[in-house]
Write an enzyme that holds these catalytic residues in place. Structure first.
Site, PDB file in Angstrom:
ATOM      1  CB  CYS A   1     -29.598 -18.846  -5.255  1.00 15.16           C
ATOM      2  SG  CYS A   1     -27.858 -19.149  -5.506  1.00 15.16           S
TER       3      CYS A   1
ATOM      4  CB  CYS B   1     -69.457  -9.869 -19.312  1.00 13.29           C
ATOM      5  SG  CYS B   1     -68.573  -8.588 -20.293  1.00 13.29           S
TER       6      CYS B   1
END
Lengths: 425, 454
Positions: A351, A137
């Site tokens: 692209c 944690c």
């Protein structure tokens, strides 16, 4: 039908899908609903010493991307804020009613042996199948020298693990924090301390975002914010890498791994298994959609295993590990080249601009009549895959591996001033 | 006894009229807009932008919506198209930007709803007020713009931005042109056209003078004398006649005048027939037919000489007519307006047959009558050249001839919009006005200021 039954360091469950120690596993009510939904096991939300911690109001922050909610989640909730006795009674009831499911209890008490010695018999008495040490944690509890404050110091990991192993018959799983530079250090420490298994990753220290009107990091608690623990789909790549590092390390000798970190689908689950996990812990996906998501996880994993001919989980666990190598072992002679399926192409130009602006200028743009046309300049293409990733159309741009002429890695490469082997003439 | 056609106003109550003339396509909510914006691929060198006559950077403004940069999104639209708000509502996007959206070529189809998103962004600007553009220092140049429609407004705004003083003249009381008087009310619901004019005028430097008609109140030579340059954007003031018997009967009206009535009057006071025949196949015909229905006409029949393919109304407009219960009859040519007892009773059409090349032959012997109390003619609008016929302005094919810089053959006089050759689209008129303004600005900057020694 693939056999999804799991036996993880003696902890049995009908399938490998466990709910991770987190808000969904804080109470009997939730856990009964989870078991009814089909979850194979749970790791009960971390128990600590009485008096219980106090949690703040406003606990979660979400990272949304392009219209998708919660691709990442961070939380500033601490461990269970209910009295120990309440949790213990509920664990006992649940385990009695669901003997076939895995009930593991997460623990976090101060870093002194007495504290651990005191809590272990209480947990053992519930009939729980095992314990998971919360050394991960990263917020709140670490300021009190628990959680990640322990997990970040390998000597402490080893020490506390040893105390637990010496004081309980239950299997001990050590949950590792990713907030370190080398995951092998705490993993090896856990092994030295006698851990039966490791689980990872716990959440990553994070500030999920900033409220720009209030000028406060989120989530906002009365005008202030604090760092939290980050989880959800976005952390999956970090988890896969750390799990793989442990799974392939010869010194760790194949220590069992319970994989955690953004598992949301059966496909994620299969990938975590392939990288060395034996069981799978899930939290964010359940928090996002409810416990019912386990149905498709079980179905999907089972169907995929059938299709691939894997009979048991053990057939999948670690399957990708032999192919997970250091960069130095990659073949520099391998070459792949992008290919654009002109019939599938929608002419969006993504692209082209990605390659032109940020890569290797290996896509040409032209007009054929009135029609745009984007084509790969094969001599320039380095096979980076970027165009295939930015293309919004499935299977429009594919990478085509080229014939390979032998093997040449960096240690052998003539450009390597420190090469260890003379290049083959 | 003379029969009276059944033409009346107030066929529907206020509530029904309010519903019928409210926004035909309500705006997107913020959530809907963001979801839609997120679908956009953000194409490079985007086909939608290429298809927009004003060249709006569509991916950029959509990204602004997706990221919450509404001010930037609106500005991106408005810097290319100051009438982006009305274009978002009236543009036939299905044959422009949205037709070119790459999403059309994916299996699931459905282009990005660019028009609806553009409205979302421009509405934001209107709701938040303020003019995103500032004027350059005053140049001392004065320019007359004739016609306060989309072309004239766009021209005036761009000239004002460059620091010129503009006088905007229009024969109507209000600026806006077709946006104010010539488009169906539900397309520009409420007072949008006037709000947009007010927004545009906020730039400053533009003086509007209404009720000023070229050829009646002033001449082109007056303007040439008094101003440094002139822009003509007076659109199409005339309408084509049917040229058939009975056209002068009461109840036979131009669709353009009917639409103007609907736009400029209280809907309850606009007379409409019980049975209406609309003749024509363009968007004006559809606007007239659907508005007649929505005023309470019981039967509206839209009759066109040729087929669906030849209609200039877009498929979306045709569908709109059909979903508004307008009966569409094709391949029928009007022969005469039928008179009974001295009053309009219907329209006689001869049946046609397609010849296969989009044309038709009509059989004069094979006719049918569509009963009507009102006939709306929408067979085309014409440029009225009379006011400039005495000037050295070249007119060809019924429109003013301009060069690539929007210059007419008369020195210092520019023109754009529907009165010149080209597509009759609001968005094309805006481009013309804007680009003509840029050309005028360049020319004026090169010349000395009048009255001031060079």
């Amino acid at each position: 039908m693939a056999d999804l039954r799991s036996n993880f360091v003696g902890i049995k469950s009908p399938n490998p899908f466990w709910l991770a120690s987190a808000p969904p596993t804080d109470k009997e009510y939730n856990i009964r609903r989870a078991f009814e939904a089909g979850w194979g096991g749970v790791v009960w939300k971390t128990l600590g010493e009485d008096p219980p911690v106090v949690n703040v109001s406003s606990r979660y922050g979400s990272l949304d991307y392009n219209g998708t909610r919660m691709i990442g989640l961070n939380n500033i909730e601490l461990i269970s804020d209910r009295p120990l006795a309440t949790n213990i009674a509920e664990i006992k009831d649940v385990k009695r009613d669901y003997p076939d499911r895995a009930v593991v209890v997460s623990l976090m008490v101060p870093c002194v042996e007495e504290s651990w010695k005191a809590i272990l018999p209480i947990v053992e008495e519930t009939g729980a199948d095992g314990i998971e040490l919360n050394f991960g944690c990263p917020h709140g509890m670490s300021e009190r020298n628990m959680g990640a404050a322990v997990g970040q110091v390998p000597e402490y990991v080893e020490m506390v693990t040893r105390w637990c192993k010496q004081n309980t018959r239950m299997p001990v799983i050590v949950k590792l924090t990713p907030n370190i530079t080398n995951i092998l250090m705490p993993a090896k420490a856990a092994l030295r301390g006698g851990a039966d298994a490791v689980s990872l990753i716990n959440t990553i220290q994070s500030v999920i975002g900033v409220d720009l009107d209030q000028m406060v990091p989120m989530p906002v608690v009365g005008g202030k914010g604090t760092h939290g623990g980050y989880c959800g789909p976005a952390v999956k790549p970090i988890a896969l890498r750390m799990i793989g590092d442990i799974a392939r390390d010869p010194e760790l000798g194949g220590i069992p791994i319970s994989g955690i970190g953004g598992i949301s689908t059966w496909r994620d689950a299969a990938e975590f298994l392939a990288m060395g996990s034996s069981t799978l812990q899930v939290c964010t996906a359940a928090m996002h959609y409810g416990f019912r998501i386990v149905e498709d996880m079980i179905d999907g994993l089972s169907a995929w295993m059938d299709e691939k001919g894997y009979a048991t989980l053990a057939d999948v666990t670690g399957r990708a590990i032999p192919n997970f190598v250091p960069w130095n072992q990659l073949n520099l002679k391998f070459k792949t080249i992008a290919n654009i399926d002109q019939d599938a192409c929608v002419k969006c130009g993504l692209c082209y601009i990605a390659c032109e602006d940020t890569s290797h200028q290996s896509i040409s743009k032209s007009l054929v009549g009135n029609e745009r046309r984007y084509e790969i300049i094969e001599e320039e293409c380095v096979g980076c895959n970027l165009c295939a990733h930015v293309c919004p159309i499935d299977n429009c741009i594919t990478m085509q591996p080229q014939p390979v002429d032998g093997m040449l890695t960096w240690p052998e490469h003539p450009n390597n001033p420190n090469r260890v082997v003379e290049p083959v003439s | 006894m003379t029969r009276t056609p059944d033409i009346a106003s107030g066929r529907l109550n206020d509530t029904a009229l309010a519903v019928n003339f409210s926004d035909a396509h309500p705006p997107l909510t913020k959530e809907q807009a963001v979801v839609e914006a997120d679908r956009c691929f953000f194409c490079y060198d985007a086909p939608c932008t290429e298809a927009c006559p004003t060249g709006i950077d569509i991916p950029k403004f959509i990204r602004g919506i997706a990221t919450g940069n509404m001010r930037g999104s609106a500005r991106t639209i408005l810097e290319s198209n100051i009438l982006g708000g009305s274009c978002a509502r009236v543009c036939p996007t299905e044959i422009l930007c949205e037709e070119k959206c790459v999403h059309n070529t994916r299996e699931e189809g459905h282009p990005i709803r660019i028009g609806a998103l553009q409205r979302h962004a421009t509405d934001w600007q209107m709701d938040h007020g303020g003019q995103p553009f500032t004027r350059a220092p005053e140049t001392g140049r004065r320019i007359a713009v004739v016609g306060a429609g989309p072309a004239g407004l766009a021209c005036a705004h761009r000239l004002a931005m460059h620091g010129h003083d503009v006088v905007l003249l229009d024969m109507h009381d209000h600026a806006g042109g077709l946006n104010e008087y010539g488009v169906a009310a539900y397309k520009l619901a409420g007072d949008f056209a006037q709000q947009e004019v007010a927004f545009l005028m906020e730039i400053g430097g533009i003086t509007f003078k209404g009720d000023q008609k070229l050829g009646r109140d002033f001449s082109l030579s007056d303007l040439r004398r008094d101003y440094d340059a002139v822009f003509l954007g007076m659109g199409l003031a005339g309408v084509r006649a049917l040229g058939i018997e009975g056209e002068a009967l009461e109840g036979v009206q131009d669709a353009v005048a009917f639409i103007e009535d609907v736009r400029s009057r209280d809907k309850k006071t606009v007379p409409v027939g019980r049975r209406v025949v609309v003749i024509g196949g363009g968007n004006t015909a559809v606007d007239a037919a659907v508005q007649a229905r929505r005023l309470g006409a019981e039967e509206v029949t839209l009759v066109y000489r040729r087929g669906h393919e030849q209609m200039s109304a877009t498929p979306v407009e045709r569908e709109w007519a059909q979903t508004n219960d307008v009966t569409v009859r094709l391949w029928s040519s009007p022969v005469r307006i039928v008179e009974e007892d001295g009053a309009l009773a219907g329209v006689e059409f001869s049946r046609g047959a397609a010849t296969g090349d989009g044309r038709a032959t009509y059989d004069a012997q094979d006719t049918f009558i569509v009963p009507a109390d009102m006939v709306l003619k929408a067979v085309g609008q014409l440029f009225v050249a009379d006011p400039v016929s005495g000037d050295s302005i070249l007119i060809e094919g019924g429109r003013i001839v301009v060069d690539g810089s929007y210059r007419t053959t008369m020195e210092g006089v520019y023109a754009g919009g529907d009165c010149t050759v080209g597509e009759d689209l609001t968005v094309a008129a805006v481009r013309d006005g804007r680009d003509a303004a840029e050309a005028m600005h360049l020319a004026l900057c090169a010349a000395p200021v009048s009255g001031v020694p060079a």
